[in-house]
Write a protein that holds these residues in place. Sequence first.
Motif, short mmCIF file in Angstrom:
data_model
loop_
_atom_site.label_atom_id
_atom_site.label_comp_id
_atom_site.label_asym_id
_atom_site.label_seq_id
_atom_site.Cartn_x
_atom_site.Cartn_y
_atom_site.Cartn_z
N ASN A 1 -37.76 -25.58 -24.83
CA ASN A 1 -36.70 -26.44 -24.29
C ASN A 1 -37.22 -27.09 -23.00
O ASN A 1 -37.91 -26.44 -22.21
CB ASN A 1 -35.47 -25.55 -24.02
CG ASN A 1 -34.46 -26.21 -23.14
OD1 ASN A 1 -34.41 -25.95 -21.95
ND2 ASN A 1 -33.66 -27.07 -23.70
N CYS A 2 -36.85 -28.36 -22.80
CA CYS A 2 -37.39 -29.12 -21.67
C CYS A 2 -37.10 -28.46 -20.31
O CYS A 2 -37.97 -28.36 -19.45
CB CYS A 2 -36.83 -30.53 -21.70
SG CYS A 2 -35.05 -30.58 -21.85
N GLN B 1 -29.22 -32.51 -15.13
CA GLN B 1 -29.98 -33.06 -16.25
C GLN B 1 -29.59 -34.51 -16.55
O GLN B 1 -28.41 -34.86 -16.58
CB GLN B 1 -29.79 -32.17 -17.48
CG GLN B 1 -30.34 -30.78 -17.22
CD GLN B 1 -30.31 -29.83 -18.41
OE1 GLN B 1 -30.12 -28.65 -18.21
NE2 GLN B 1 -30.53 -30.31 -19.61
N GLY C 1 -31.56 -36.93 -21.77
CA GLY C 1 -31.83 -35.65 -22.42
C GLY C 1 -30.93 -35.43 -23.62
O GLY C 1 -31.24 -34.66 -24.53
N ALA C 2 -29.79 -36.12 -23.63
CA ALA C 2 -28.84 -35.95 -24.73
C ALA C 2 -29.02 -37.02 -25.80
O ALA C 2 -28.25 -37.07 -26.75
CB ALA C 2 -27.42 -35.97 -24.18
N ILE D 1 -23.50 -28.43 -21.15
CA ILE D 1 -24.52 -29.03 -22.02
C ILE D 1 -24.69 -28.12 -23.24
O ILE D 1 -25.01 -26.94 -23.09
CB ILE D 1 -25.87 -29.21 -21.29
CG1 ILE D 1 -25.70 -30.15 -20.08
CG2 ILE D 1 -26.94 -29.75 -22.24
CD1 ILE D 1 -26.95 -30.37 -19.25
N GLU E 1 -27.52 -24.35 -23.79
CA GLU E 1 -28.59 -24.88 -22.94
C GLU E 1 -28.95 -23.87 -21.85
O GLU E 1 -30.12 -23.66 -21.53
CB GLU E 1 -28.15 -26.22 -22.30
CG GLU E 1 -29.19 -26.89 -21.43
CD GLU E 1 -30.27 -27.62 -22.23
OE1 GLU E 1 -30.25 -27.59 -23.47
OE2 GLU E 1 -31.16 -28.22 -21.59
N ARG F 1 -24.89 -31.87 -16.53
CA ARG F 1 -25.31 -33.25 -16.86
C ARG F 1 -24.90 -34.16 -15.71
O ARG F 1 -23.75 -34.12 -15.25
CB ARG F 1 -24.61 -33.68 -18.15
CG ARG F 1 -25.07 -35.02 -18.66
CD ARG F 1 -26.43 -35.00 -19.29
NE ARG F 1 -26.46 -34.22 -20.51
CZ ARG F 1 -27.58 -33.78 -21.08
NH1 ARG F 1 -28.76 -34.02 -20.54
NH2 ARG F 1 -27.53 -33.08 -22.20
N HIS G 1 -35.28 -34.37 -15.43
CA HIS G 1 -34.34 -33.30 -15.11
C HIS G 1 -34.71 -32.68 -13.76
O HIS G 1 -35.89 -32.55 -13.42
CB HIS G 1 -34.38 -32.21 -16.18
CG HIS G 1 -33.78 -32.62 -17.49
ND1 HIS G 1 -33.10 -33.81 -17.69
CD2 HIS G 1 -33.74 -31.98 -18.69
CE1 HIS G 1 -32.68 -33.87 -18.94
NE2 HIS G 1 -33.05 -32.78 -19.56
N GLN H 1 -38.40 -34.94 -18.56
CA GLN H 1 -38.08 -34.01 -19.66
C GLN H 1 -38.70 -34.44 -20.98
O GLN H 1 -38.85 -33.63 -21.88
CB GLN H 1 -36.56 -33.82 -19.79
CG GLN H 1 -35.83 -34.83 -20.65
CD GLN H 1 -35.55 -36.14 -19.92
OE1 GLN H 1 -36.00 -36.38 -18.81
NE2 GLN H 1 -34.80 -37.02 -20.57
N1 HSE Z 1 -31.45 -30.14 -24.04
C1 HSE Z 1 -31.92 -31.15 -23.18
C2 HSE Z 1 -30.80 -31.96 -22.60
C3 HSE Z 1 -32.84 -32.03 -23.95
O1 HSE Z 1 -29.75 -32.03 -23.22
O2 HSE Z 1 -30.98 -32.53 -21.55
C4 HSE Z 1 -34.19 -32.12 -23.37
O3 HSE Z 1 -34.35 -33.38 -22.75
#
Ligand code: HSE
Length: 337
Positions: free
Chosen positions: A129-130, A157, A161-162, A202, A213, A239, A246, A319
Amino acid sequence: PLNVGIVGATGAVGKEIIGCLEKCCSFPIDSLRLFGSKRSAGRKIDTSKFGNITIELFSEDSARECDVVFLAVDGDFSRAHAENICKGDDGAIVIDNSSAFRYKEGIPLVVPEINAETTKGKKLIANPNCTTAIGLMAVWPLHQLFGLSKMVMSTYQAASGAGQPCMDELMEGTRSVLNGERDVAENKVFAHPLPFNVIPHIDKFQDNGYTKEEMKVTWETRKICGLADDFPVSCTAVRIPTARAHSESIVALFDTPVDIVAARKALEEAPGVKLVDDIENLKYPMPLTATGQYDVEVGRLRRNIAFDNALEFFVCGDQLLRGAALNAVLVAEAMVK
Ligand code: HSE
């Protein structure tokens, strides 16, 4: 020279894998083959190093013709195909970017700077996972020095990322508010409007009140760093309305007294880390400066005043690069050298 394949080359991670193979990959590549679904097969992708590549319709047999295959697709696809692509002596090395195999025993979960040796004799590798991969770049060198005993992380984040629809929602929603069309932006993909807001949620909520997450950070830190199954790691994943990269605030508690000069030196020397920590000149990690960079920025390093033997620091990493594509390419490098 190796034959390399990417499944999911038109997605955000797939595109970055192509970029890393072009710009920083250390092994010679004979051919790059791109595989996709019926929807993307036949489309062409222009690359600077490998020419204009037509996306082929994915089949396990074609993927098996490659030496190394990057899977940049969803977990269901990986679960269905990854093990068939790599099985047998003539199967390909598969580096899977989904979470399908991350927690499976016997399948290494790898950040090459930390546990490259776990890939020995293996054909299927899980890419982390990032958020975890980015944070551990800073935590690992400090763990080597002082012995990590607990970790608490808070993340900030980026919307990308989403995925692309979420980025579109952020951009369009921000515009609609700034243009005076709405007081609060509309939300369809995020649980709440993200413009002018932060969302402490998230992925799915788990029975213990954490989100998936957040638990990924706990589970993956333990596996990558070879820590006990009950090693204390806690995370709040949030988020925020940034575009890319991130950020993470990390409190790391150690078994032994911390020496800030030694900590700083270890971070300065750590591969994949850029120490950005000059408060007199207002230099510290930020998503804007970490975007597009291979190294993870680490700064605001200080002794934590609430706990003994503890450091607190701030980390920003791209990320899609260090948190995904670059890590996958570095795993491949470690395996073929
Ligand atoms: N799970 C991460 C996010 C994705 O939702 O930001 C990686 O970029």
